[in-house]
Design a protein around this motif. Sequence first.
Motif, PDB file in Angstrom:
ATOM      1  N   GLY A  13       0.837  -0.863  -0.310  1.00 37.91           N
ATOM      2  CA  GLY A  13       0.556  -0.102   0.290  1.00 37.91           C
ATOM      3  C   GLY A  13       1.062   1.579  -0.032  1.00 37.91           C
ATOM      4  O   GLY A  13       1.764   1.649  -0.988  1.00 37.91           O
ATOM      5  N   SER A  14       0.275   2.583   1.020  1.00 37.27           N
ATOM      6  CA  SER A  14       1.148   3.315   1.119  1.00 37.27           C
ATOM      7  C   SER A  14       2.455   2.863   2.436  1.00 37.27           C
ATOM      8  O   SER A  14       3.370   3.884   1.837  1.00 37.27           O
ATOM      9  CB  SER A  14       0.745   4.521   1.524  1.00 37.27           C
ATOM     10  OG  SER A  14       0.495   4.379   2.964  1.00 37.27           O
ATOM     11  N   LEU A  45      14.619 -10.780   2.332  1.00 35.62           N
ATOM     12  CA  LEU A  45      14.624 -12.055   2.418  1.00 35.62           C
ATOM     13  C   LEU A  45      13.801 -12.864   1.347  1.00 35.62           C
ATOM     14  O   LEU A  45      13.816 -13.835   0.647  1.00 35.62           O
ATOM     15  CB  LEU A  45      14.902 -12.914   3.984  1.00 35.62           C
ATOM     16  CG  LEU A  45      15.765 -14.097   3.621  1.00 35.62           C
ATOM     17  CD1 LEU A  45      17.142 -13.925   3.861  1.00 35.62           C
ATOM     18  CD2 LEU A  45      15.308 -14.607   4.668  1.00 35.62           C
ATOM     19  N   LYS A  46      12.585 -12.547   1.680  1.00 36.70           N
ATOM     20  CA  LYS A  46      11.409 -12.877   0.591  1.00 36.70           C
ATOM     21  C   LYS A  46      11.406 -12.486  -0.474  1.00 36.70           C
ATOM     22  O   LYS A  46      11.145 -13.310  -1.563  1.00 36.70           O
ATOM     23  CB  LYS A  46       9.753 -12.810   1.373  1.00 36.70           C
ATOM     24  CG  LYS A  46       9.757 -13.353   2.771  1.00 36.70           C
ATOM     25  CD  LYS A  46       8.430 -13.503   3.381  1.00 36.70           C
ATOM     26  CE  LYS A  46       8.728 -14.687   4.318  1.00 36.70           C
ATOM     27  NZ  LYS A  46       6.798 -13.969   5.578  1.00 36.70           N
ATOM     28  N   ILE A  47      11.899 -11.693  -0.702  1.00 37.37           N
ATOM     29  CA  ILE A  47      12.493 -11.344  -2.268  1.00 37.37           C
ATOM     30  C   ILE A  47      13.053 -11.679  -2.082  1.00 37.37           C
ATOM     31  O   ILE A  47      13.058 -12.145  -3.924  1.00 37.37           O
ATOM     32  CB  ILE A  47      12.174  -9.668  -1.933  1.00 37.37           C
ATOM     33  CG1 ILE A  47      11.659  -9.127  -2.145  1.00 37.37           C
ATOM     34  CG2 ILE A  47      13.113  -8.790  -3.573  1.00 37.37           C
ATOM     35  CD1 ILE A  47      11.809  -7.002  -1.683  1.00 37.37           C
ATOM     36  N   ILE A  48      14.261 -12.046  -2.476  1.00 37.90           N
ATOM     37  CA  ILE A  48      15.405 -13.172  -2.679  1.00 37.90           C
ATOM     38  C   ILE A  48      14.394 -14.107  -2.756  1.00 37.90           C
ATOM     39  O   ILE A  48      15.152 -15.115  -4.246  1.00 37.90           O
ATOM     40  CB  ILE A  48      16.339 -13.274  -1.586  1.00 37.90           C
ATOM     41  CG1 ILE A  48      17.227 -11.756  -1.575  1.00 37.90           C
ATOM     42  CG2 ILE A  48      17.349 -14.066  -1.910  1.00 37.90           C
ATOM     43  CD1 ILE A  48      18.044 -11.444  -0.520  1.00 37.90           C
ATOM     44  N   ALA A  49      14.079 -14.298  -1.556  1.00 39.50           N
ATOM     45  CA  ALA A  49      13.622 -16.441  -2.276  1.00 39.50           C
ATOM     46  C   ALA A  49      12.402 -15.822  -3.260  1.00 39.50           C
ATOM     47  O   ALA A  49      11.930 -17.733  -3.692  1.00 39.50           O
ATOM     48  CB  ALA A  49      13.185 -16.766  -0.787  1.00 39.50           C
ATOM     49  N   GLY A  50      11.844 -14.931  -3.902  1.00 42.06           N
ATOM     50  CA  GLY A  50      10.486 -15.165  -4.633  1.00 42.06           C
ATOM     51  C   GLY A  50       9.217 -15.343  -4.274  1.00 42.06           C
ATOM     52  O   GLY A  50       8.338 -15.529  -4.629  1.00 42.06           O
ATOM     53  N   LEU A  51       9.821 -14.618  -2.866  1.00 45.39           N
ATOM     54  CA  LEU A  51       8.273 -15.039  -2.116  1.00 45.39           C
ATOM     55  C   LEU A  51       7.059 -13.833  -2.227  1.00 45.39           C
ATOM     56  O   LEU A  51       5.913 -13.524  -1.942  1.00 45.39           O
ATOM     57  CB  LEU A  51       8.000 -15.147  -0.134  1.00 45.39           C
ATOM     58  CG  LEU A  51       8.746 -16.559  -0.322  1.00 45.39           C
ATOM     59  CD1 LEU A  51       9.095 -16.915   0.874  1.00 45.39           C
ATOM     60  CD2 LEU A  51       7.680 -18.054  -1.155  1.00 45.39           C
ATOM     61  N   PHE A  52       7.782 -12.604  -2.484  1.00 42.47           N
ATOM     62  CA  PHE A  52       7.564 -10.912  -2.718  1.00 42.47           C
ATOM     63  C   PHE A  52       8.272 -11.110  -4.384  1.00 42.47           C
ATOM     64  O   PHE A  52       9.040 -11.582  -4.152  1.00 42.47           O
ATOM     65  CB  PHE A  52       7.497  -9.856  -1.485  1.00 42.47           C
ATOM     66  CG  PHE A  52       7.343 -10.828   0.307  1.00 42.47           C
ATOM     67  CD1 PHE A  52       6.163 -11.057   0.120  1.00 42.47           C
ATOM     68  CD2 PHE A  52       7.752  -9.790   1.042  1.00 42.47           C
ATOM     69  CE1 PHE A  52       5.884 -11.065   1.140  1.00 42.47           C
ATOM     70  CE2 PHE A  52       7.478 -10.090   2.360  1.00 42.47           C
ATOM     71  CZ  PHE A  52       5.706 -10.576   2.513  1.00 42.47           C
ATOM     72  N   ARG A  53       7.460  -9.927  -5.033  1.00 42.72           N
ATOM     73  CA  ARG A  53       8.104  -9.195  -5.900  1.00 42.72           C
ATOM     74  C   ARG A  53       8.129  -8.323  -5.737  1.00 42.72           C
ATOM     75  O   ARG A  53       7.419  -7.167  -5.183  1.00 42.72           O
ATOM     76  CB  ARG A  53       7.043  -9.931  -7.388  1.00 42.72           C
ATOM     77  CG  ARG A  53       7.510  -9.161  -8.364  1.00 42.72           C
ATOM     78  CD  ARG A  53       6.933  -9.263  -9.452  1.00 42.72           C
ATOM     79  NE  ARG A  53       7.627  -8.959 -10.602  1.00 42.72           N
ATOM     80  CZ  ARG A  53       8.054  -8.288 -11.086  1.00 42.72           C
ATOM     81  NH1 ARG A  53       7.983  -6.935 -10.391  1.00 42.72           N
ATOM     82  NH2 ARG A  53       8.445  -7.991 -12.226  1.00 42.72           N
ATOM     83  N   PRO A  54       9.468  -7.257  -5.938  1.00 42.75           N
ATOM     84  CA  PRO A  54      10.239  -5.956  -5.417  1.00 42.75           C
ATOM     85  C   PRO A  54       8.620  -5.039  -6.597  1.00 42.75           C
ATOM     86  O   PRO A  54       8.474  -5.460  -7.807  1.00 42.75           O
ATOM     87  CB  PRO A  54      10.986  -5.860  -5.539  1.00 42.75           C
ATOM     88  CG  PRO A  54      11.651  -7.071  -6.464  1.00 42.75           C
ATOM     89  CD  PRO A  54      10.312  -7.643  -6.813  1.00 42.75           C
ATOM     90  N   ASN A  55       8.352  -3.564  -5.538  1.00 38.95           N
ATOM     91  CA  ASN A  55       7.671  -2.581  -6.845  1.00 38.95           C
ATOM     92  C   ASN A  55       9.086  -2.351  -7.441  1.00 38.95           C
ATOM     93  O   ASN A  55       8.951  -1.541  -8.390  1.00 38.95           O
ATOM     94  CB  ASN A  55       7.086  -2.212  -5.791  1.00 38.95           C
ATOM     95  CG  ASN A  55       6.073  -2.165  -4.802  1.00 38.95           C
ATOM     96  OD1 ASN A  55       6.564  -2.787  -4.325  1.00 38.95           O
ATOM     97  ND2 ASN A  55       5.386  -3.083  -5.707  1.00 38.95           N
ATOM     98  N   GLY A  56      10.072  -1.989  -7.154  1.00 38.39           N
ATOM     99  CA  GLY A  56      11.471  -1.597  -8.073  1.00 38.39           C
ATOM    100  C   GLY A  56      12.546  -2.406  -7.884  1.00 38.39           C
ATOM    101  O   GLY A  56      12.879  -3.203  -6.731  1.00 38.39           O
ATOM    102  N   GLY A  57      13.649  -2.449  -8.673  1.00 37.62           N
ATOM    103  CA  GLY A  57      14.909  -2.615  -8.320  1.00 37.62           C
ATOM    104  C   GLY A  57      15.030  -4.572  -9.610  1.00 37.62           C
ATOM    105  O   GLY A  57      13.613  -4.774  -9.824  1.00 37.62           O
ATOM    106  N   ARG A  58      15.816  -4.844  -9.009  1.00 38.57           N
ATOM    107  CA  ARG A  58      16.227  -6.034  -9.548  1.00 38.57           C
ATOM    108  C   ARG A  58      16.859  -7.522  -8.358  1.00 38.57           C
ATOM    109  O   ARG A  58      17.815  -6.389  -7.570  1.00 38.57           O
ATOM    110  CB  ARG A  58      17.205  -6.247 -11.033  1.00 38.57           C
ATOM    111  CG  ARG A  58      16.983  -5.258 -12.040  1.00 38.57           C
ATOM    112  CD  ARG A  58      15.562  -5.366 -12.437  1.00 38.57           C
ATOM    113  NE  ARG A  58      14.614  -6.931 -13.028  1.00 38.57           N
ATOM    114  CZ  ARG A  58      13.287  -6.726 -13.527  1.00 38.57           C
ATOM    115  NH1 ARG A  58      12.222  -6.417 -13.339  1.00 38.57           N
ATOM    116  NH2 ARG A  58      13.634  -8.079 -14.166  1.00 38.57           N
TER     117      ARG A  58
END
Length: 355
Positions: A13-14, A45-58
Amino acid sequence: MSVSLDGVTKRFGSFVAVNNVSFDVDRGEIFTLLGPSGCGKTTVLKIIAGLFRPNGGRVYIDGRDVTDLPPERRDTGMVFQSYALWPHMTVYENIAFGLRLRRLPEDEIRRRVREALELVKLEGFESRYPIQLSGGQQQRVALARALVINPKVLLLDEPLSNLDAKLREELRYDIRELIKKLGITAIYVTHDQTEAFVLSDRIAVMDRGRIVQIGRPYDIYENPRSRYVASFIGSNILIDGVLKGVRDGYGVVRIGSRTEILGVLNSTDPTSLIGKQVTVVIKPEAIEIRKGATGLENLFSCTISRATYMGGTVEHRAQCGEFEVKFYTPSDSRIEEGSIVELHISPRRTIVIAE
């Protein structure tokens, strides 16, 4: 495998949980994300695992962009804080679960489960259920389940936080030894700085979704680059003052109306800070009692205001004119409250931070 984050941001969200985070983890390194609850370390950690997708960056693993790949295609294994074991499955079945999803032959599954159990020192526990295990044993099963799939990157989310202090101390050494033995890359999340110091090759300190300092455990502890890091790491005393000048390579800080204290400036241009507000960081171990000493910089006459028995040590609080410090003595060297002592605060271990 190496891991790299480039400008990763995650919003709910915000609310910005992770804000423009970038770092590189070398192959075979144990890299720890350290910070208080809610700082964004588990989200990273969850972004690295693929459990969350980032809104920006790689996100890159071994140079390959995995930002848009599902978790099962990232060569990562994850150990959760809550163990996340299936209660209706035996130890064997829990560890074999990921292998069966990969449709490996049954003899291969048996061999790899047996090897994983040997690694975590749980041979003979195959037929037990999670409810029949201690917390430490359950965490070892969770670790074996992550390792059995031969991940190139191991992700650990506060895996010891649910255990008692003695067991945490034992397991953190075991985990470091095991990771180094296997030669895999590991990213570890914790709020416990002692745990981070014991386990890590390097530490990234986080605050409100950002990384504020990265370095080896020694560097993070000895050379905090901000007031936040100095307040979070160790048990430092932080004192506000004004930089009055530079003497013998040390910053001279005025505390209150008449007290001066010297320390190492963490600035490449100290003269530009003269007259500005700074923070003096004093480590308890930088303080020593110097009875009858004269002619030393940072020598103060102080009154013991409190002496607290801590087991093997006594924590002393002392009022030194316009500021207060704390220091420790062995438990058989308690100084009575109200006593006056001469304290020397080592200038080379005192840090002056300008923010």
